[in-house]
Scaffold this motif. Structure first.
Motif, PDB file in Angstrom:
ATOM      1  N   UNK A 360      -6.890  -4.866 -25.672  1.00 26.09           N
ATOM      2  CA  UNK A 360      -6.108  -6.095 -26.385  1.00 26.09           C
ATOM      3  C   UNK A 360      -6.221  -5.905 -27.977  1.00 26.09           C
ATOM      4  N   UNK A 361      -7.312  -5.214 -28.493  1.00 27.43           N
ATOM      5  CA  UNK A 361      -7.508  -4.776 -29.899  1.00 27.43           C
ATOM      6  C   UNK A 361      -6.114  -4.000 -30.256  1.00 27.43           C
ATOM      7  N   UNK A 362      -5.770  -2.983 -29.510  1.00 24.26           N
ATOM      8  CA  UNK A 362      -4.741  -2.007 -29.810  1.00 24.26           C
ATOM      9  C   UNK A 362      -3.405  -2.688 -29.743  1.00 24.26           C
ATOM     10  N   UNK A 363      -3.167  -3.817 -28.838  1.00 21.32           N
ATOM     11  CA  UNK A 363      -2.066  -4.638 -28.869  1.00 21.32           C
ATOM     12  C   UNK A 363      -1.811  -5.620 -29.888  1.00 21.32           C
ATOM     13  N   UNK A 364      -3.020  -6.276 -30.505  1.00 21.65           N
ATOM     14  CA  UNK A 364      -3.003  -7.010 -31.670  1.00 21.65           C
ATOM     15  C   UNK A 364      -2.504  -6.178 -32.622  1.00 21.65           C
ATOM     16  N   UNK A 365      -3.119  -5.030 -33.073  1.00 21.06           N
ATOM     17  CA  UNK A 365      -2.783  -4.075 -34.095  1.00 21.06           C
ATOM     18  C   UNK A 365      -1.148  -3.710 -33.981  1.00 21.06           C
ATOM     19  N   UNK A 366      -0.710  -3.495 -33.053  1.00 23.62           N
ATOM     20  CA  UNK A 366       0.780  -3.314 -32.888  1.00 23.62           C
ATOM     21  C   UNK A 366       1.620  -4.470 -33.198  1.00 23.62           C
ATOM     22  N   UNK A 367       1.184  -5.626 -32.731  1.00 21.59           N
ATOM     23  CA  UNK A 367       1.951  -7.017 -33.140  1.00 21.59           C
ATOM     24  C   UNK A 367       1.861  -6.939 -34.522  1.00 21.59           C
ATOM     25  N   UNK A 368       0.773  -6.851 -34.921  1.00 23.50           N
ATOM     26  CA  UNK A 368       0.706  -7.142 -36.599  1.00 23.50           C
ATOM     27  C   UNK A 368       1.425  -6.118 -37.548  1.00 23.50           C
ATOM     28  N   UNK A 369       1.400  -5.067 -36.739  1.00 26.77           N
ATOM     29  CA  UNK A 369       2.535  -4.060 -37.440  1.00 26.77           C
ATOM     30  C   UNK A 369       3.999  -4.317 -37.453  1.00 26.77           C
ATOM     31  N   UNK A 370       4.390  -5.433 -36.876  1.00 26.88           N
ATOM     32  CA  UNK A 370       5.793  -5.889 -36.874  1.00 26.88           C
ATOM     33  C   UNK A 370       5.997  -6.764 -38.094  1.00 26.88           C
ATOM     34  N   UNK A 379       3.787 -17.241 -36.197  1.00 22.17           N
ATOM     35  CA  UNK A 379       3.724 -15.974 -35.528  1.00 22.17           C
ATOM     36  C   UNK A 379       2.526 -15.097 -35.990  1.00 22.17           C
ATOM     37  N   UNK A 380       2.240 -14.828 -37.492  1.00 23.49           N
ATOM     38  CA  UNK A 380       1.243 -14.218 -37.816  1.00 23.49           C
ATOM     39  C   UNK A 380      -0.053 -14.658 -37.215  1.00 23.49           C
ATOM     40  N   UNK A 381      -0.477 -15.856 -37.174  1.00 24.32           N
ATOM     41  CA  UNK A 381      -1.508 -16.404 -36.653  1.00 24.32           C
ATOM     42  C   UNK A 381      -1.647 -16.164 -35.129  1.00 24.32           C
ATOM     43  N   UNK A 382      -0.741 -16.080 -34.395  1.00 24.13           N
ATOM     44  CA  UNK A 382      -0.536 -15.493 -32.693  1.00 24.13           C
ATOM     45  C   UNK A 382      -1.086 -14.240 -32.766  1.00 24.13           C
ATOM     46  N   UNK A 383      -0.500 -13.509 -33.570  1.00 24.20           N
ATOM     47  CA  UNK A 383      -0.619 -12.002 -33.565  1.00 24.20           C
ATOM     48  C   UNK A 383      -2.267 -11.877 -33.888  1.00 24.20           C
ATOM     49  N   UNK A 384      -2.580 -12.493 -34.797  1.00 24.71           N
ATOM     50  CA  UNK A 384      -4.142 -12.303 -35.255  1.00 24.71           C
ATOM     51  C   UNK A 384      -5.049 -12.922 -34.365  1.00 24.71           C
TER      52      UNK A 384
END
Length: 527
Positions: A360-370, A379-384
């Motif tokens: 889940x931590x990895x998924x969150x990081x990749x989402x924030x990279x977008x 959307x930023x909050x959802x990724x966080x």
């Protein structure tokens, strides 16, 4: 091996032992002690959260945007160097005295940091503050480990979850509010009254057996470890920015780091009381959670340090609002950590959580990279939230497994080692992410026809950005967004290592709740 012994001057006999070898204590006594511990944890957590949201204003006021990472790195570097020393001193000479000393040192550093007039002073005083901070979390965790068995610890995690909630909500909000309406200097002064309360509560409520030891402190090991850690952090901070990767400075630091750490390993195998016993790493679970904790530090400090830059300079949030906008990440971490703690207490099972957490931590990081200049705050909050949830699966579990892997006599050094790896991860993360962020932002600004490094750029704040021409604002927006993209893309790639490591976790049964394993060793350690 030098023997620890109960101080002959202690008038009260040691309490009876519980089923797992720890001194038996009433629930009321433990709750009172926990109040002192959670206040101290609040002190440590608030500092990072308050400073994170005020960082753009601090850097803009004192000048030197290229030193942004050093304000955090000096703190985490000093914390990393001091952490194993505090842990070992607690094991040898008593946890209460060393714990109180670390609080006092932290408060002195906080007061001086608030008086800083330039970046050099800020960096130096943050380092002093970090030396004290190295003993805060180690003290909290090792004292908790000495009082409560691993299996029963989940019952008391609600107290720590409450601290996390208060720090999550109050830290960023308080930091932003003070910065916007008063002065950033007060984000350091606020530690002083809280620290005085912590000192009073800990002094009154915490009663541990007085111990003394004839063992000599491993000064050589401590010095070699400090030199090795410092060299590595400087290497990652300066490499590719201040000096080329192939320069004599970077190569020299690499050689010094390697020589120091090799020497440290040699010394630790030959001294009577090693600063960091290498035998701990013979336990596979201890090694695995150390690796995971290192990577969690990467993610945690990266998010807190660089996300406010994006929120304030790209999304136009004030310092107060950017503090509030960090809440989704912390909230996700809080809720998951609380649920996991209760489940572990009831079942004693935990192996699946590090696996889920790293994924889940990895998924969150990749989402924030977008993230880009057009990404909404929602959307930023959802990724966080996703990133925070991943860390929530890991924060308590890594410390729990580390403490469950050792005997009671080594609780301090196990806690300090686990904290050390997380702290070093944070230090490396901020240094590496700072270099990546700066380089990517500089390349973007050059592509837009701007030269980074002017005096106006060094004094860049959200307020000054609004006064710039539209083209300059657009260039900086894209530069910050591209920098954030690169930071979290690398964070996601690093998370893959944590996922691989979590698969090797054995998941040994937790001690406590009627279990009597390792009683003899723990009883000996208690006396």
């Amino acid at each position: 091996m030098a023997q620890q012994q109960v101080d002959a001057k202690a008038e009260t006999p040691p309490p009876a032992l519980g089923p797992d070898g720890r001194p038996a204590r009433s629930p009321r006594e433990i709750r009172l002690v926990m109040i002192g511990l959670v206040i101290t944890m609040l002190l440590a957590m608030l500092d990072n959260l308050i400073v994170g949201t005020a960082m753009p204003t601090i850097v803009g006021d004192l000048g030197g945007a290229n030193h942004l990472s050093w304000v955090v790195t000096s703190y985490t570097l000093a914390t990393a160097a001091a952490t194993p020393i505090w842990g070992k001193l607690g094991d040898l000479y008593g946890r209460k005295g060393t714990f109180i000393t670390s609080i006092v040192m932290f408060l002195i550093g906080s007061a001086l940091a608030g008086l800083s007039q330039n970046m050099n002073e800020m960096i130096a005083f943050r380092a002093l503050q970090g030396l004290g901070a190295g003993g805060l979390m180690v003290g909290v965790m090792s004292i908790m480990g000495a009082l409560v068995s691993p299996r029963e610890r989940g019952k008391y995690q609600g107290l720590f979850a409450a601290v996390m909630a208060l720090a999550t909500i109050g830290g960023p909000l308080l930091g932003g509010f003070i910065t916007d309406h008063f002065s950033w200097h007060w984000i350091f002064y606020i530690n002083i009254p809280l620290g005085i309360i912590a000192l009073a509560v800990v002094t009154i409520t915490l009663h541990l057996e007085k111990v003394k030891s004839t063992a000599r402190i491993d000064y050589l090991g401590a010095a070699l470890l400090t030199i090795g850690i410092t060299s590595l952090v400087l290497l990652t901070t300066w490499g590719g920015t201040q000096y080329a990767w192939g320069s004599k400075h970077i190569i020299g630091l690499a050689v010094l780091a390697a020589a120091s750490l090799i020497g440290f390993c040699y010394v630790e195998q030959r001294v009577a009381e090693p600063m960091l016993p290498l035998s701990l790493f013979r336990n596979r679970d201890f090694t695995v959670v150390s690796i995971i904790g290192f990577i969690v530090g990467f993610q945690m400090f990266g998010g807190v340090t660089f996300l406010p830059q994006f929120q304030q300079l790209v999304q136009g949030a004030s310092a107060t609002n950017s503090g509030l906008l960090l809440m989704p990440m912390m909230f996700g971490m809080l809720v998951v950590s609380l649920v996991v703690g209760q489940y572990v207490t009831k079942t004693g099972k935990y192996r699946i959580f590090p696996i889920i957490g790293t994924v889940v931590m990895g998924i969150g990081s990749f989402l924030l990279s977008t993230l880009s200049v057009s990404t909404s705050s929602l959307l930023t909050s959802v990724f966080m939230v996703v990133l925070g949830a991943g860390m929530g699966f890991l924060m308590q579990i890594t410390m729990l497994v580390a403490q469950n892997s050792v005997e009671l006599k080594d609780m301090g050094v196990a806690s300090s080692t686990a904290t050390l790896f997380r702290t070093i991860g944070g230090s490396f993360g901020v240094a590496l992410f700072g270099a990546i962020y700066t380089n990517r932002m500089t390349d973007t600004l050059k592509a837009h026809g701007m030269v980074r490094g002017s005096s106006s750029d060094q004094q860049l704040t959200p307020a000054s950005l609004k006064k710039m021409p539209a083209l300059a604002q657009d260039a900086i927006h894209h530069g910050v967004a591209n920098g954030i993209h690169s930071v979290f893309l690398w964070a996601g790639l690093i998370a893959l290592v944590a996922i691989a490591a979590s698969l090797f976790l054995k998941g040994a049964p937790l001690r406590g709740a009627g279990q009597k394993d390792d009683n003899a060793a723990m009883a000996a350690a208690a006396h």
